[in-house]
Structures are given as C-alpha cells and as structure tokens.
Scaffold this motif. Structure first.
Motif, PDB file in Angstrom:
ATOM      1  N   GLY A  44      -6.341  -8.224  -0.948  1.00 27.39           N
ATOM      2  CA  GLY A  44      -6.923  -8.694   0.462  1.00 27.39           C
ATOM      3  C   GLY A  44      -6.563  -7.763   1.701  1.00 27.39           C
ATOM      4  N   HIS A  45      -5.716  -6.566   1.158  1.00 25.83           N
ATOM      5  CA  HIS A  45      -5.434  -5.615   2.084  1.00 25.83           C
ATOM      6  C   HIS A  45      -6.290  -4.618   2.417  1.00 25.83           C
ATOM      7  CE1 HIS A  45      -1.524  -7.923   2.594  1.00 25.83           C
ATOM      8  NE2 HIS A  45      -1.566  -7.790   1.134  1.00 25.83           N
ATOM      9  N   TRP A  46      -6.160  -3.916   3.505  1.00 25.76           N
ATOM     10  CA  TRP A  46      -7.147  -2.622   3.842  1.00 25.76           C
ATOM     11  C   TRP A  46      -6.294  -1.544   3.944  1.00 25.76           C
ATOM     12  CZ3 TRP A  46      -7.780   1.003   7.461  1.00 25.76           C
ATOM     13  CH2 TRP A  46      -8.815   1.900   7.469  1.00 25.76           C
ATOM     14  N   LEU A  47      -6.276  -0.606   2.853  1.00 29.96           N
ATOM     15  CA  LEU A  47      -5.493   0.627   2.674  1.00 29.96           C
ATOM     16  C   LEU A  47      -6.233   1.765   2.164  1.00 29.96           C
ATOM     17  CD1 LEU A  47      -2.425   1.554   3.150  1.00 29.96           C
ATOM     18  CD2 LEU A  47      -2.017   0.863   0.960  1.00 29.96           C
ATOM     19  N   PRO A  48      -6.964   2.578   3.119  1.00 26.77           N
ATOM     20  CA  PRO A  48      -7.466   3.691   2.015  1.00 26.77           C
ATOM     21  C   PRO A  48      -6.606   4.511   1.796  1.00 26.77           C
ATOM     22  CG  PRO A  48      -8.341   3.022   4.679  1.00 26.77           C
ATOM     23  CD  PRO A  48      -7.204   2.289   4.363  1.00 26.77           C
ATOM     24  N   PRO A  49      -7.103   5.450   0.775  1.00 27.34           N
ATOM     25  CA  PRO A  49      -6.128   6.620   0.133  1.00 27.34           C
ATOM     26  C   PRO A  49      -5.548   7.475   1.378  1.00 27.34           C
ATOM     27  CG  PRO A  49      -7.895   6.290  -1.227  1.00 27.34           C
ATOM     28  CD  PRO A  49      -8.110   5.613   0.410  1.00 27.34           C
ATOM     29  N   SER A  50      -6.777   7.981   2.387  1.00 28.03           N
ATOM     30  CA  SER A  50      -5.995   8.881   3.159  1.00 28.03           C
ATOM     31  C   SER A  50      -5.047   8.449   4.244  1.00 28.03           C
ATOM     32  CB  SER A  50      -7.353   9.398   3.880  1.00 28.03           C
ATOM     33  OG  SER A  50      -7.974   7.983   4.796  1.00 28.03           O
ATOM     34  N   THR A  51      -4.967   6.893   4.631  1.00 31.98           N
ATOM     35  CA  THR A  51      -4.384   6.262   5.329  1.00 31.98           C
ATOM     36  C   THR A  51      -2.837   6.228   4.720  1.00 31.98           C
ATOM     37  OG1 THR A  51      -5.753   4.802   6.619  1.00 31.98           O
ATOM     38  CG2 THR A  51      -3.485   4.184   6.575  1.00 31.98           C
ATOM     39  N   LEU A  52      -2.765   5.922   3.575  1.00 37.04           N
ATOM     40  CA  LEU A  52      -1.643   5.918   2.511  1.00 37.04           C
ATOM     41  C   LEU A  52      -0.940   7.388   2.422  1.00 37.04           C
ATOM     42  CD1 LEU A  52       0.420   4.543   0.878  1.00 37.04           C
ATOM     43  CD2 LEU A  52      -1.197   5.034  -1.182  1.00 37.04           C
ATOM     44  N   ALA A  53      -1.533   8.305   2.219  1.00 37.06           N
ATOM     45  CA  ALA A  53      -1.422   9.910   2.147  1.00 37.06           C
ATOM     46  C   ALA A  53      -0.537  10.069   3.528  1.00 37.06           C
ATOM     47  CB  ALA A  53      -2.322  10.735   1.758  1.00 37.06           C
ATOM     48  N   THR A  54      -1.277   9.714   4.614  1.00 38.45           N
ATOM     49  CA  THR A  54      -0.726  10.235   5.990  1.00 38.45           C
ATOM     50  C   THR A  54       0.486   9.475   6.176  1.00 38.45           C
ATOM     51  OG1 THR A  54      -2.918  10.467   6.653  1.00 38.45           O
ATOM     52  CG2 THR A  54      -1.214  10.195   8.400  1.00 38.45           C
ATOM     53  N   MET A  55       0.493   8.450   5.744  1.00 38.51           N
ATOM     54  CA  MET A  55       1.909   7.333   5.931  1.00 38.51           C
ATOM     55  C   MET A  55       2.905   7.973   5.306  1.00 38.51           C
ATOM     56  SD  MET A  55       2.808   3.266   5.031  1.00 38.51           S
ATOM     57  CE  MET A  55       2.796   3.651   3.318  1.00 38.51           C
ATOM     58  N   PRO A  62       5.976   3.729   9.817  1.00 38.68           N
ATOM     59  CA  PRO A  62       4.564   3.361   9.702  1.00 38.68           C
ATOM     60  C   PRO A  62       4.498   1.845  10.133  1.00 38.68           C
ATOM     61  CG  PRO A  62       5.790   3.243   7.545  1.00 38.68           C
ATOM     62  CD  PRO A  62       6.732   3.920   8.386  1.00 38.68           C
ATOM     63  N   ARG A  63       3.030   1.538  10.100  1.00 34.26           N
ATOM     64  CA  ARG A  63       2.759   0.057  10.651  1.00 34.26           C
ATOM     65  C   ARG A  63       3.310  -0.895   9.531  1.00 34.26           C
ATOM     66  NH1 ARG A  63      -3.498   0.825  13.360  1.00 34.26           N
ATOM     67  NH2 ARG A  63      -2.871   2.198  15.055  1.00 34.26           N
ATOM     68  N   GLU A  64       3.623  -2.079  10.133  1.00 37.86           N
ATOM     69  CA  GLU A  64       3.976  -3.118   9.201  1.00 37.86           C
ATOM     70  C   GLU A  64       2.924  -3.452   8.414  1.00 37.86           C
ATOM     71  OE1 GLU A  64       5.334  -7.562   9.866  1.00 37.86           O
ATOM     72  OE2 GLU A  64       6.446  -6.209  10.839  1.00 37.86           O
ATOM     73  N   ARG A  65       1.751  -3.785   8.636  1.00 38.10           N
ATOM     74  CA  ARG A  65       0.713  -4.224   7.740  1.00 38.10           C
ATOM     75  C   ARG A  65       0.299  -3.094   6.702  1.00 38.10           C
ATOM     76  NH1 ARG A  65      -4.444  -3.783  11.800  1.00 38.10           N
ATOM     77  NH2 ARG A  65      -4.755  -1.423  12.089  1.00 38.10           N
ATOM     78  N   ASP A 240       1.377  19.836   5.266  1.00 37.15           N
ATOM     79  CA  ASP A 240       0.196  19.816   6.020  1.00 37.15           C
ATOM     80  C   ASP A 240      -0.866  20.035   5.121  1.00 37.15           C
ATOM     81  OD1 ASP A 240      -1.500  20.101   8.679  1.00 37.15           O
ATOM     82  OD2 ASP A 240      -1.495  22.143   7.790  1.00 37.15           O
ATOM     83  N   LEU A 241      -0.955  21.035   4.228  1.00 37.40           N
ATOM     84  CA  LEU A 241      -1.760  21.486   3.078  1.00 37.40           C
ATOM     85  C   LEU A 241      -2.260  20.291   2.446  1.00 37.40           C
ATOM     86  CD1 LEU A 241      -3.715  23.336   1.596  1.00 37.40           C
ATOM     87  CD2 LEU A 241      -1.528  23.785   0.203  1.00 37.40           C
ATOM     88  N   GLN A 242      -1.297  19.411   1.816  1.00 36.59           N
ATOM     89  CA  GLN A 242      -1.733  18.349   1.117  1.00 36.59           C
ATOM     90  C   GLN A 242      -2.193  17.279   2.096  1.00 36.59           C
ATOM     91  OE1 GLN A 242       2.503  17.424  -0.069  1.00 36.59           O
ATOM     92  NE2 GLN A 242       2.283  18.353  -2.130  1.00 36.59           N
ATOM     93  N   GLU A 243      -2.037  17.262   3.018  1.00 41.45           N
ATOM     94  CA  GLU A 243      -2.624  16.167   3.910  1.00 41.45           C
ATOM     95  C   GLU A 243      -4.001  16.512   4.216  1.00 41.45           C
ATOM     96  OE1 GLU A 243      -0.406  15.568   7.335  1.00 41.45           O
ATOM     97  OE2 GLU A 243       0.922  14.352   6.767  1.00 41.45           O
ATOM     98  N   ARG A 244      -4.390  17.711   4.211  1.00 41.38           N
ATOM     99  CA  ARG A 244      -5.791  18.278   4.473  1.00 41.38           C
ATOM    100  C   ARG A 244      -6.661  18.137   3.118  1.00 41.38           C
ATOM    101  NH1 ARG A 244      -5.978  23.320   8.469  1.00 41.38           N
ATOM    102  NH2 ARG A 244      -3.990  23.032   9.698  1.00 41.38           N
ATOM    103  N   LEU A 245      -5.873  18.483   2.112  1.00 38.03           N
ATOM    104  CA  LEU A 245      -6.562  18.105   0.731  1.00 38.03           C
ATOM    105  C   LEU A 245      -7.039  16.556   0.687  1.00 38.03           C
ATOM    106  CD1 LEU A 245      -4.583  20.566  -1.564  1.00 38.03           C
ATOM    107  CD2 LEU A 245      -6.965  20.659  -0.565  1.00 38.03           C
ATOM    108  N   VAL A 246      -6.099  15.733   1.003  1.00 34.33           N
ATOM    109  CA  VAL A 246      -6.307  14.218   0.608  1.00 34.33           C
ATOM    110  C   VAL A 246      -7.401  13.998   1.712  1.00 34.33           C
ATOM    111  CG1 VAL A 246      -5.439  11.915   1.091  1.00 34.33           C
ATOM    112  CG2 VAL A 246      -4.062  13.761  -0.101  1.00 34.33           C
ATOM    113  N   ALA A 247      -7.292  14.423   3.031  1.00 31.90           N
ATOM    114  CA  ALA A 247      -8.347  13.964   3.997  1.00 31.90           C
ATOM    115  C   ALA A 247      -9.886  14.505   3.717  1.00 31.90           C
ATOM    116  CB  ALA A 247      -7.932  14.653   5.137  1.00 31.90           C
TER     117      ALA A 247
END
Length: 395
Positions: A44-55, A62-65, A240-247
């Motif tokens: 019941g949670h919303w957690l895209p892979p890109s959001t998780l990788a950025t966090m 990070p945000r509590e939710r 930074d490279l890893q975050e771009r690949l995940v994005a």
C-alpha cells in the motif's frame, strides 16, 4: 519491548549516518530496487525505483513516508523506532539551522566595536590626522572628519592606566588604503574554489577519488570529476553516474562504488543507445545520459518465465532455471569476464558468438532474440550442456 530488541536497531546522529543505515538495510535484504518497489506497492505504499535510488544515493534526510515504504518492503521489524530516530535527526538539523541563522546577527557590529582594547592590533604607522575620542561621551563612539574612513586598526593609547585602556585611539585611513571587509558569501566562494582544487589533486594515479573531500568541495555534481570514470573508482562522481543510469531505467546499485553492477548497467545503456561499448563513462556518455530518453523497460521475471516455457515445452523448468542461473532473469545483464570479453543477455552469449551470429550487442539484449537463439542452440546440441552455469559475480 525488551532492551535486547531495542538495541537491535542501530543509531544515527546525522542525516548521512541515517541514510548509510538505510543502504545497509537494502543491501542485507538482497532485493533490487524494482523488487522493493513492487513489495512496497503490495503493502500500500508508493515507492518508484528512481525515488528509492535517489534517496539512498544522497546524504540528506529522506522523507518519512519514503523511509516507511522502504522498511516495510524490506520486512524490517520495529519501523516505529526507525521513524523515531529520523525525527530525532530532523530535530537536530532544525536546531542547528536556527543557530546558524541567528548566530551571524551578533557579529554585524562596526569594526571599532568588535575589537577589544585589551587585544590590540599592531599599528600600520603614525597618522598625523588621528584624533583621540573624547572620554566625556564614550557611548557616542569615535568622531571622524568628513571624507575619512573608519579603520579596523584600533590600538590603545600608550599609558598603562585604566583610563587610558578604556579610551582607544582610532586612526582614519586614507582613501587609497581603505579596503572593506570581504562579504561572507565571497569568502565562502573563495574557500570552495580552493577546496575544489585540492579535491582534484587528491585523484591518485589509479583514478580513485577521496569521496569526503570531493563531496565537500564541488558545488555541482560533475565539477572536479575525472575525465573518464571506470570500474574501481569510488566517490560522488560515480554516485552521480549511478543516479543517471537509474533515472534512465537501469537497475544498478547506488552506493558510489563503480563495481561490476555499474559496469553492466553502463554497457547495457551504451549498447541500447547504439553508442561505443566501452564500459567507461566520459563526458559524451554523461551528456547522452542526460539527453537520451529512458531505455526500453526490461521484461519482468514472470513474462520471461512464460516465454521460456513456451520456447522450451520439452523441459520448461530447466530452461527457466538455466536462465536464472546465468543472468538472474535480467534481460539486460552484461558480464565482463577476466579476459575482457563480455557475455550478453538472458543466456549470456559471448562476443565471439555474437560475431558468429552476425548481430550487435543491442540485438543480443533483446529477450526475444536471446531466447529464440538459445532454443536453436538447445535443438542442435540436444540439451543445455552448451552452457556452464557458475555463480554470478556480485553486482
């Protein structure tokens, strides 16, 4: 809850330490970002892979939710303790911000009032126009003639008595000697520039970065980074490279270390984008990562399993297990072996086999082609003996 259970939850005092603990949770879970995202959605949670990788790729709180969603997906007990720890860190950060906001207001007084007569500054030379302040009105401050500037050189008069020490002498400074103090922001920019140069000098012959110094010195994500990033490097430039690949839709670890997993994702991006497949990232690759659209989404495991069972009706279970052993059912899996050659896709066809089949790496990563070609090999050899499955290297 007993003390033993409470001690099982680690503690963090800063945002960076808190995020590091979350990275450990993700690593110990053995789950990929997409698997965590799917489990979070099921809970019941919303957690895209890109959001998780950025966090997990940053050192900010990070945000509590988002924290709750990740911990629930990873099956972590006592989520409340993690939330409580995050709130404690947030309270410390708020208190520090309030202190930093109010502290500079106590240092905005004029130069003459900031210096104590008991801590004199050596004089720069006699000035015939210097006028001592009148002791009759100490609150009025020094009085200078029109056109003169107030100097920061405040020295006590030569007499040793208390009355002499309480009446400092203020020298006017000639216009050509007047130099206003540098603004705080200008001094800060100067310090950052100096740190950036020092950070660049810490890059050793092997190209390894010192992450802490570089992260504090560079004001942007790529400033001060090496011209080419390659496997074995570590630091914010790799992050930074890893975050771009995940994005772009690729499942790579976001931990600041350029390991086999990052190499695999980078090679897949280069192959899918019809770029030179080097496994290294230069300025052109980073530009392509910023400009190219997201790569085609890889097939999920259930779709791969269904197609494998249709392609190998004689032995569907063995086909699925062989592909899982070779590539973990990741259609974009690329493995670089010790001699520098590469293996591609679900059934890990080698560079030599791609050349014999007359296809390029982009085609090799297509799950349709990979599975159909594996079926042809299976038909010719009468089984799966063509492949020798060994444990995959840690990604």
């Amino acid at each position: 809850m007993d003390d033993g259970a409470r001690d099982a939850v680690p503690q963090a005092a800063t945002a960076g330490e808190y995020v590091a603990l979350l990275r450990d949770v993700r690593r110990c879970s053995g789950l990929t970002y997409r698997e965590i995202s799917r489990r979070a959605s099921a809970a019941g949670h919303w957690l895209p892979p890109s959001t998780l990788a950025t966090m997990l790729g940053r050192i900010t709180l990070p945000r509590e939710r988002t924290v709750v969603a990740m911990l629930a997906a990873c099956g972590v007990p006592d989520v409340e303790r993690w939330v409580e720890m995050r709130r404690d860190v947030e309270a410390r950060l708020s208190e520090r911000d309030r202190w930093e906001t109010t502290a500079p207001q106590t240092t905005v007084a004029p130069a003459a009032s900031r210096l104590s007569p008991t801590e004199p500054v050596p004089p720069v030379g006699p000035s015939p126009s210097a006028e001592p302040t009148s002791p009759a009105d100490p609150a009025a401050g020094p009085t200078l003639s029109a056109g003169s500037a107030l100097s920061a050189d405040v020295v006590p008069s030569g007499g040793p008595g208390p009355s002499d020490e309480s009446t400092p002498t203020v020298r006017p400074v000639l216009p050509e000697r007047s130099r206003p103090a540098a603004p705080r922001s200008a001094r800060r920019r100067l310090r950052l520039a100096v740190l950036a140069v020092l950070g660049a000098l810490t890059i050793g012959g092997a190209g390894t970065l010192l992450p802490n110094l570089t992260a504090a010195a560079k004001p942007s994500t790529t400033e001060g980074c090496p011209l080419v990033l390659r496997q074995g490097m570590y630091g914010p430039c790799v992050l930074d490279l890893q975050e771009r690949l995940v994005a772009r839709g690729l499942d790579v670890p976001v931990d600041g270390w350029f390991g086999p997993g990052t190499t695999s994702g980078l090679i897949a991006f280069q192959a899918l984008g019809s770029l030179p497949v080097s496994g290294t990232a230069d300025g052109q690759v980073l530009d392509e990562l910023a400009s190219q659209p997201t790569v085609p989404a890889p097939w999920p495991e259930d779709r791969i399993g269904k197609y494998l069972r249709r392609a190998f009706p004689e032995d569907p279970s063995a086909a699925v297990e062989m592909a899982r052993c070779l590539s973990e059912l990741d259609s974009y899996r690329v493995v670089v072996v010790a001699d520098g050659s590469r293996r591609w896709g679900l059934f890990q066809f080698t560079d030599t086999e791609l050349s014999r089949f007359g296809v390029d790496p982009r085609t090799a990563l297509d799950p349709y082609w990979n599975i159909r070609t594996a079926r042809n090999v299976w038909s010719l050899t009468g089984g799966f003996g063509h492949w020798q499955c060994a444990p995959s290297p840690s990604m």
